[in-house]
Design an enzyme around this catalytic site. Sequence first.
Site, mmCIF file in Angstrom:
data_model
loop_
_atom_site.group_PDB
_atom_site.id
_atom_site.type_symbol
_atom_site.label_atom_id
_atom_site.label_comp_id
_atom_site.label_asym_id
_atom_site.label_seq_id
_atom_site.Cartn_x
_atom_site.Cartn_y
_atom_site.Cartn_z
ATOM 1 N N GLY D 199 36.516 40.284 38.163
ATOM 2 C CA GLY D 199 36.388 39.217 39.141
ATOM 3 C C GLY D 199 37.612 38.334 39.232
ATOM 4 N N LEU D 225 32.625 46.290 42.304
ATOM 5 C CA LEU D 225 33.900 45.618 42.088
ATOM 6 C C LEU D 225 34.423 45.819 40.661
ATOM 7 C CD1 LEU D 225 35.959 43.764 43.498
ATOM 8 C CD2 LEU D 225 34.746 41.831 42.490
ATOM 9 N N ASP D 226 35.662 46.265 40.538
ATOM 10 C CA ASP D 226 36.332 46.419 39.238
ATOM 11 C C ASP D 226 35.617 47.404 38.312
ATOM 12 O OD1 ASP D 226 38.141 44.547 40.156
ATOM 13 O OD2 ASP D 226 37.082 42.873 39.260
ATOM 14 N N GLU D 227 34.819 48.290 38.911
ATOM 15 C CA GLU D 227 34.109 49.279 38.102
ATOM 16 C C GLU D 227 34.577 50.703 38.395
ATOM 17 O OE1 GLU D 227 32.142 49.012 35.657
ATOM 18 O OE2 GLU D 227 31.263 47.016 35.724
#
Lengths: 283, 283, 283, 283
Positions: D199, D225-227
Amino acid sequence: EHTCILNLSCDDKPGIVAAVTTELAALGANISESNQFWDPLTNRFFMRIAFRVPARLSIEDVDRALRPAVDRYEMRIALTDQARKPRIIIMVSKFDHAMQHLLYQIRVGWLDAEVVAIVSNHETCRADAEREGVPYRHWPVTKETKLDQEARLLDLAQESGADLVILARYMQVLSDGLSKRLYGKVINIHHSFLPSFKGAKPYHQAFERGVKLIGATAHYVTPDLDEGPIIEQETQRVTHAMSAEDFVAAGRDVESRVLAQAVKAHLERRVMLNGHKTVVFQK
Amino acid sequence: EHTCILNLSCDDKPGIVAAVTTELAALGANISESNQFWDPLTNRFFMRIAFRVPARLSIEDVDRALRPAVDRYEMRIALTDQARKPRIIIMVSKFDHAMQHLLYQIRVGWLDAEVVAIVSNHETCRADAEREGVPYRHWPVTKETKLDQEARLLDLAQESGADLVILARYMQVLSDGLSKRLYGKVINIHHSFLPSFKGAKPYHQAFERGVKLIGATAHYVTPDLDEGPIIEQETQRVTHAMSAEDFVAAGRDVESRVLAQAVKAHLERRVMLNGHKTVVFQK
Amino acid sequence: EHTCILNLSCDDKPGIVAAVTTELAALGANISESNQFWDPLTNRFFMRIAFRVPARLSIEDVDRALRPAVDRYEMRIALTDQARKPRIIIMVSKFDHAMQHLLYQIRVGWLDAEVVAIVSNHETCRADAEREGVPYRHWPVTKETKLDQEARLLDLAQESGADLVILARYMQVLSDGLSKRLYGKVINIHHSFLPSFKGAKPYHQAFERGVKLIGATAHYVTPDLDEGPIIEQETQRVTHAMSAEDFVAAGRDVESRVLAQAVKAHLERRVMLNGHKTVVFQK
Amino acid sequence: EHTCILNLSCDDKPGIVAAVTTELAALGANISESNQFWDPLTNRFFMRIAFRVPARLSIEDVDRALRPAVDRYEMRIALTDQARKPRIIIMVSKFDHAMQHLLYQIRVGWLDAEVVAIVSNHETCRADAEREGVPYRHWPVTKETKLDQEARLLDLAQESGADLVILARYMQVLSDGLSKRLYGKVINIHHSFLPSFKGAKPYHQAFERGVKLIGATAHYVTPDLDEGPIIEQETQRVTHAMSAEDFVAAGRDVESRVLAQAVKAHLERRVMLNGHKTVVFQK
């Protein structure tokens, strides 16, 4: 309020820190960062101390207050005001990565410096200098013109009050005379992990030897080629599948980074000479 | 002549260093190493100072001399004599690599410490303890016996005057109560790069996530699992071709190294707590 | 089902991989790992291929099936069965960290090897050998006895069928004769980042030069001291505040790790000689 | 002669490599580099193979020859001709370091790619685009315009035949729909060592936690997100004396380097998706 930096070295004896910090306290100065090193082999003491002084006091006032301590302990000192932006001269030949990285770091404020001039023996980087609004000096070097060009460089360094000359992959060797006159004020980036692979084409030497790591070394320039005091070094993994050209490419990042770190440390007065070695006070 | 180490913290104001070093100079003490840090966010000042004092002066003499300064600046201090060998308790379960590395580093003198006891919830490491001439405490832990065993540990820590309890891959979670009572005196090695992969089986979590680096974290133990102040961390490259077991194996070296570094820093009084963070004064 | 490893090298031409893998497919073998390297400078092709073969097929069966391809392409090959545990001889003098690390890695199974003997010119490590149940050969070396002791070593290597002799900080230089006879079967750990600081006391040389990184190099032994093919290297940061002894201590970890990596790569047949360089096929 | 790269994946069984390489040999193709990986957890086989084919053979000829093998083993393949320069779209907001580094690496030839366009939600980088002769698309994003702008991006990607969209510190989150449509074709650089500090403001999160290393992660973009699957990661040492802003500055280099490595690996077809992980075949 402004911040000053004091660098001092002297033979070690009891009372040095007390003497200096007592004077600073009497001035109402407040220490924000302090580092020191005692070399047991030479009994030499090194200190860097950053402190905030009230706005009404000039750097001369500080210097005056410190004089008795300086004299008593026979200190060599340098006192600088952080408000004065350091001045640098960047020298470059055709490979421009190390220079580009310096210019970028200045642009974003990580390096706090004013580029007095970019000096090159080639025309290659003129457009970059112009974009940054920095004077470009194209001084081609031949055996005949070398000493003249060095004289111009020395003039430039003196007139501009440059704090540092940076050889950012500048491919000319400085003469012994110039190396001596500017000792401690010229940083070179050598594209190997010194003392391995001195001299020309270090990546090709490294490739020939079959090393598993390449490196870069930032050092002060001395008359002995690639033998000056080392400021910063880093290495990077390579493999048997990489060519000498791949080494060159992989090395660009390391060189840029190592040089920028060394320049920043120098400009922030974190580097002190201790014989043919350096003391580097990390943040 | 003997060497003492003073750690101090207090709210920052002008004159702290002068006050301390002036007292030291008056005692004829000579500073061999000094580090300081000013936290601009909290205005808190931290200092570690190592100094040689004449043999005729005891640590109590030094403490007495420093008292006025300590009181004036409301310092929290710790004063230790390097001649006193620090005492440690090592706790271990079945994986013994981190313990072995600590024992080896003590044997060769890199870590200067006396192992008061090796405590384990298993019998596995008894022979190692015996070889080193260290008492072995086999204290199995079940839900029922946990608090009793922790009480024994606390007794042991207090009776032996232990400076540090080291969880060298000890697989039991300490209770909140014990974590609080021993706060700042228990170091754990967690086998991930915190805050990634808290809790159980971090290498398997890392493998699942497909990371390209694994890591280890040494931290002080607090009631919040894996949330304590971080002292040291390191990472290590892994590849898609490695299994979770390969991660475990690769991690052994990193864990051992990171824990040993953190322990050494703690025992040399280089670590100071700053809220839920640490100040680590590197050599 | 068992796993075999084939290493091959030959001049590069089209069809090599097809020829080999077609034979393997015909045997019902299944490739689990394969690496290859083509050296554009010499047009030499290198390959390591690990494959599972049905239990009813012996390594001789596999060898026989590959013969036509081997002959057609004039390959140099080595074919090994992973079921056979590799045998090693560890040589050590007084500094035992690299040996301890090897023994530990064998104990936990990261290194798959049988220690045939620990050979030393000192008595120092006998207890360690005994604890591991490994024969200890104390063979003191003087100018007069050197060649005799080397003859014993050669006998031992041959009789035991040793795959590798490891100089784990063994402080005697092997004779040219022995170096040649065992070429490619002796790995040394040199305690510097070669080619920097060849010869004696490399940490003290590094300290004198004021480097900012120290390192270690594992290489095959050749008659040219410290000039053999490099298998693995690593570096580690040092500072001006560290003494030569601190370098020595910091270097222990790097040496142990680098040597263990090189030994593992060798025993897993991941290292191939390419002139005076190595090809190292990473997992 | 030209060089082609074949990427394939399929369920593992004996004969895959033989089938492919036999076809290649029949075409007179010569393998210059080959990597493979067998995932024991899924029994999935992955291969990247680079080979030189005679000039008279087109990529369609090669594809045709491989068809029977592709069908027999139900392979998923991608076949590319290295002569075709890959096309990329760079997206950037205000922080331009990662973009600058990409542009520089393209200029010196380390990255072999044609920049189809630089897309930004700000005007900031227009001059840089113009200097490189690259079209600049200033597409400001608000909640209302987001989907329209994404539609334009999709059009641009399709019309230009872009191989990759690079989020070089582009501070807008792509919608789920776009993330899915472009899955495996969008690389983001996240300024932390994922999965730590997902994040916003990861450096400030890292500073708050008091970590001793910061990092950067290049990954494919997914709706989570960001995964997304991680391609490359690196870390960098920080200290207690550094501010969150110092972390940001130190992170610039790491981010730039990690992103460039990931982009290079992708464009050279060294990255293959394996579920939510990646297989990265290093040179």
